[in-house]
Each structure stands twice: as C-alpha cells, then as structure tokens.
Scaffold this motif. Structure first.
Motif, mmCIF file in Angstrom:
data_model
loop_
_atom_site.group_PDB
_atom_site.id
_atom_site.type_symbol
_atom_site.label_atom_id
_atom_site.label_comp_id
_atom_site.label_asym_id
_atom_site.label_seq_id
_atom_site.Cartn_x
_atom_site.Cartn_y
_atom_site.Cartn_z
ATOM 1 N N ASP A 30 34.970 33.316 43.105
ATOM 2 C CA ASP A 30 35.294 34.064 44.410
ATOM 3 C C ASP A 30 36.620 33.428 44.749
ATOM 4 O O ASP A 30 37.601 34.036 45.172
ATOM 5 C CB ASP A 30 34.393 33.875 45.548
ATOM 6 C CG ASP A 30 33.026 34.752 45.777
ATOM 7 O OD1 ASP A 30 33.201 35.631 44.872
ATOM 8 O OD2 ASP A 30 32.300 34.450 46.226
ATOM 9 N N VAL B 20 39.157 35.239 42.435
ATOM 10 C CA VAL B 20 39.300 36.373 42.873
ATOM 11 C C VAL B 20 40.305 36.781 44.007
ATOM 12 O O VAL B 20 41.110 37.462 44.020
ATOM 13 C CB VAL B 20 38.121 37.264 43.188
ATOM 14 C CG1 VAL B 20 38.481 38.406 43.866
ATOM 15 C CG2 VAL B 20 37.123 37.269 42.195
ATOM 16 N N THR C 126 41.199 43.576 38.827
ATOM 17 C CA THR C 126 39.887 43.948 39.900
ATOM 18 C C THR C 126 38.936 42.701 39.733
ATOM 19 O O THR C 126 38.685 42.007 38.925
ATOM 20 C CB THR C 126 39.392 45.185 39.632
ATOM 21 O OG1 THR C 126 38.782 44.966 37.973
ATOM 22 C CG2 THR C 126 40.442 46.246 39.415
ATOM 23 N N ARG C 127 38.076 42.899 41.011
ATOM 24 C CA ARG C 127 36.948 41.738 41.150
ATOM 25 C C ARG C 127 35.870 42.015 39.856
ATOM 26 O O ARG C 127 35.382 41.084 39.329
ATOM 27 C CB ARG C 127 36.285 41.823 42.552
ATOM 28 C CG ARG C 127 35.188 41.044 42.595
ATOM 29 C CD ARG C 127 34.575 41.280 43.894
ATOM 30 N NE ARG C 127 35.188 40.520 44.974
ATOM 31 C CZ ARG C 127 35.209 39.280 45.501
ATOM 32 N NH1 ARG C 127 33.965 38.839 44.745
ATOM 33 N NH2 ARG C 127 35.538 38.696 46.538
ATOM 34 N N THR C 128 35.741 43.313 39.921
ATOM 35 C CA THR C 128 34.697 43.634 38.812
ATOM 36 C C THR C 128 34.974 43.107 37.595
ATOM 37 O O THR C 128 34.382 42.665 36.775
ATOM 38 C CB THR C 128 34.749 45.324 38.711
ATOM 39 O OG1 THR C 128 34.287 45.644 40.018
ATOM 40 C CG2 THR C 128 33.566 45.584 37.866
ATOM 41 N N ARG C 129 36.236 43.287 36.994
ATOM 42 C CA ARG C 129 36.584 42.799 35.753
ATOM 43 C C ARG C 129 36.537 41.124 35.581
ATOM 44 O O ARG C 129 36.174 40.768 34.361
ATOM 45 C CB ARG C 129 38.110 43.330 35.362
ATOM 46 C CG ARG C 129 38.669 42.955 33.999
ATOM 47 C CD ARG C 129 37.819 43.659 32.829
ATOM 48 N NE ARG C 129 38.287 45.224 33.162
ATOM 49 C CZ ARG C 129 39.087 45.691 32.553
ATOM 50 N NH1 ARG C 129 40.155 45.013 31.639
ATOM 51 N NH2 ARG C 129 39.495 47.070 32.677
ATOM 52 N N GLU D 78 34.882 39.074 37.598
ATOM 53 C CA GLU D 78 33.251 38.686 37.394
ATOM 54 C C GLU D 78 32.731 39.234 36.171
ATOM 55 O O GLU D 78 31.743 38.441 35.820
ATOM 56 C CB GLU D 78 32.648 39.478 38.750
ATOM 57 C CG GLU D 78 32.988 38.756 40.000
ATOM 58 C CD GLU D 78 32.343 39.360 41.114
ATOM 59 O OE1 GLU D 78 31.765 40.617 41.044
ATOM 60 O OE2 GLU D 78 32.465 39.006 42.449
ATOM 61 N N SER D 79 32.993 40.172 35.777
ATOM 62 C CA SER D 79 32.193 40.702 34.386
ATOM 63 C C SER D 79 32.623 39.809 33.223
ATOM 64 O O SER D 79 31.666 39.321 32.354
ATOM 65 C CB SER D 79 32.642 42.101 33.889
ATOM 66 O OG SER D 79 32.124 43.001 34.905
ATOM 67 N N ASN E 82 30.661 36.304 34.012
ATOM 68 C CA ASN E 82 29.381 36.462 33.472
ATOM 69 C C ASN E 82 29.095 36.419 32.149
ATOM 70 O O ASN E 82 28.042 36.093 31.708
ATOM 71 C CB ASN E 82 28.860 37.945 33.986
ATOM 72 C CG ASN E 82 28.716 38.043 35.499
ATOM 73 O OD1 ASN E 82 28.682 36.854 36.396
ATOM 74 N ND2 ASN E 82 28.605 38.980 36.481
ATOM 75 N N ARG F 117 28.024 31.899 35.436
ATOM 76 C CA ARG F 117 29.431 32.202 35.099
ATOM 77 C C ARG F 117 30.295 30.996 34.443
ATOM 78 O O ARG F 117 29.874 29.881 34.886
ATOM 79 C CB ARG F 117 30.114 32.510 36.492
ATOM 80 C CG ARG F 117 29.480 33.990 36.981
ATOM 81 C CD ARG F 117 30.009 34.198 38.315
ATOM 82 N NE ARG F 117 29.940 35.704 38.736
ATOM 83 C CZ ARG F 117 29.888 36.302 40.097
ATOM 84 N NH1 ARG F 117 30.373 35.362 40.888
ATOM 85 N NH2 ARG F 117 29.287 37.604 40.373
#
Length: 294
Positions: A239, A242, A258-261, A263-264, A267, A277
């Motif tokens: 976080d 991000v 992006t947050r999605t990218r 975090e992915s 992960n 993570r």
C-alpha cells in the motif's frame, strides 16, 4: 482501530498517505503532538478569558488529558515501524527516470527506511520525453519524501538518450558513491529492454565496480529473461508503494501505474517464495552480512 480510521478517511488520498506513512515517522509524531498542544493551549486561553479563573483547574485538567491521549495515539502509530537487529546500512537506489525507483522497489525502500536503514535515491534524467519535466522532478521529490528517503537527486541527462552520455553518467554515479559510501546499490537490470534502463545498469556496474553488493530491481519494462534470485517480503508495504506511485500524477495514464498491476506483481513474486507479497531482485553480487535483516 486502525482499520476503522482507514475506512473513515478512505475518501481522502492525502488522509490515507498521512496515516499510512507520514505519521509513522518520528518527526511527524513530534510535530503532531506539539501542534495538538498549541491548539489546546490557544483554546484553553480563550475559554479562560471568557469564563474567568474559576474554571481554570478544569480546563487545565481537560487539556492535559487530551494532550496525553494525542501522545498515546502517536506512540501507538509509531509502534507500527519494524525494528532491525542489525546496524543501520546505506542503500543507494539509482533509476533512469523520476518514477522508476518507486515502481521497481518502492516497498523495499519503505521497509528499509522503517527498519532504520538510510536510503538515497538518484535519478539520472528528468523524464522530459515522456512528460512534463518540472512536474516530474517535483513529483519525484514528493515520492522520495513519502517513502522516507534521507536524500534525493534528479540529474539532467537527456531522456531516451542516456547511453550517449555513458562516461559522464559513470562519473556522476562515482561521485554519488564516493559521497554516500553505500553498502548496497539498487538499480536497473541488464535484461531491461528500455534503452535508458539498460544504460543506467551498465553505468552503475562500472561506477560500482569496487562495491561488494549490487542488486538489480524489476521495472515494468524488463524482458522475460529477468530472473530474480533475491526476494524481500513486502506484505505490509505494498500500500505504501501504491501511494508513492500515485504521487507521480504526470504518468498516471500509463498502464503499469495502476494498483491492480502493482499488487499483481507483488502477489506473483510473493508466490514464488511462499509469501503473500514480495519484490524480486537479481543479484549481481551480494555480501550477506551487508544487507542484514530486511
């Protein structure tokens, strides 16, 4: 309690940044406590002037109680910072463009800083070919400050043409190394297909030829040949990464922002080492006692 506060201020990105990151540093704790007390003193003074001395004891007692509460909450926030059992180390992060370091290893840097280590961020170009240079310089400073880096420098080598100034870049990085004396250098990978990133990698390897530890981070433009063999658990710092990347608003339309990218990728790397993570690094060379406990 922290989760409740987080939900309450979720509509404010600056509120989230302040709570998640800035408030966990000593200077912010002290500043919040002093500011809170000044407000209380001013309020108490106005009250006494309007009500007389008969209420003085009650007002002072209330003011002391609120001040103690502010201090307790501040210290509770401070306890979120992990403690390191090793002596503080110096980490030099060298990127080609203003957002490269945050994108590649922002979570690791935040964790290092919170563990008591010292981090210096050096950027070789102003990113003028991909955005508005003055804005990007300012955003880079904000990002470094948000992560907690002790110092930050943006150089003015020509964006997209860094390889044409290889010798000058080597000399500049040598000066940074001589001044900072880092234990570990973090920089781009040789597998990166962006010409500036590859140029910075080569310049760092030349400038840091006598350094014991150099790690290469993973930027969005690395090729399939990027193969990390060192990982940092960043479960509690994604976080932070991000939010640091959000500060680079000039580049907000890039898909990798992006947050999605973000975090992915965290992960994915975490799954490789059986963690939630992680951020991965290629080891050019590494002395284990130098890095210590991340």
């Amino acid at each position: 309690m922290a989760s409740i506060i987080g939900i309450a201020i979720s509509s404010s990105r600056w509120g989230r940044r302040w709570l998640v990151r800035d408030f966990t540093h000593h200077q912010s704790i002290l500043g919040a406590w002093i500011a809170g007390n000044l407000v209380l003193i001013a309020a108490a003074g106005r009250h006494l002037l309007s009500r007389g001395e008969s209420d003085a004891a009650a007002v002072v007692a209330i003011m002391a109680a609120i001040s103690l509460l502010i201090l307790c909450l501040s210290m509770l926030a401070l306890q979120r910072r992990p403690q390191s059992n090793t002596r503080p180390r110096r980490f030099l992060a060298v990127g080609a463009h203003p957002d490269d370091v945050e994108l590649a290893c922002g979570a690791t840097i935040a964790k290092l800083i919170d563990s008591g280590h010292e981090v210096r961020i050096v950027v070789m170009s102003q990113g003028e070919s991909g955005g508005h240079a003055p804005r990007r310089i300012q955003e880079a400073r904000h990002g470094a400050r948000y992560l907690g880096a002790q110092s930050h420098t943006v150089h003015s080598f020509c964006d997209t043409r860094l390889s044409e100034n290889s010798n000058l870049m080597v000399a500049t990085i040598e000066e940074e190394i001589a001044a900072f004396e880092p234990d570990v250098v973090l920089t781009h990978s040789a597998t990166d297909i962006h010409q500036d990133h590859e140029a910075v990698h080569r310049a760092v390897m030349r400038a840091g030829r006598r350094l014991p530890s150099i790690l290469c981070f993973e930027s969005p433009s690395v090729s399939k040949d990027f193969s990390p063999d060192f990982f940092v658990d960043v479960e509690n710092y994604t976080d932070v990464k991000v939010e640091a990347i959000k500060l680079h608003a000039d580049q907000r339309n890039k898909p990798y922002m992006t947050r999605t990218r973000i975090e992915s990728m965290a992960n994915f790397r975490g799954n490789q080492v059986k963690q939630q993570r992680a951020e991965g690094f290629e080891v050019m060379r590494l002395v284990s006692t130098t890095v210590g406990d991340f």
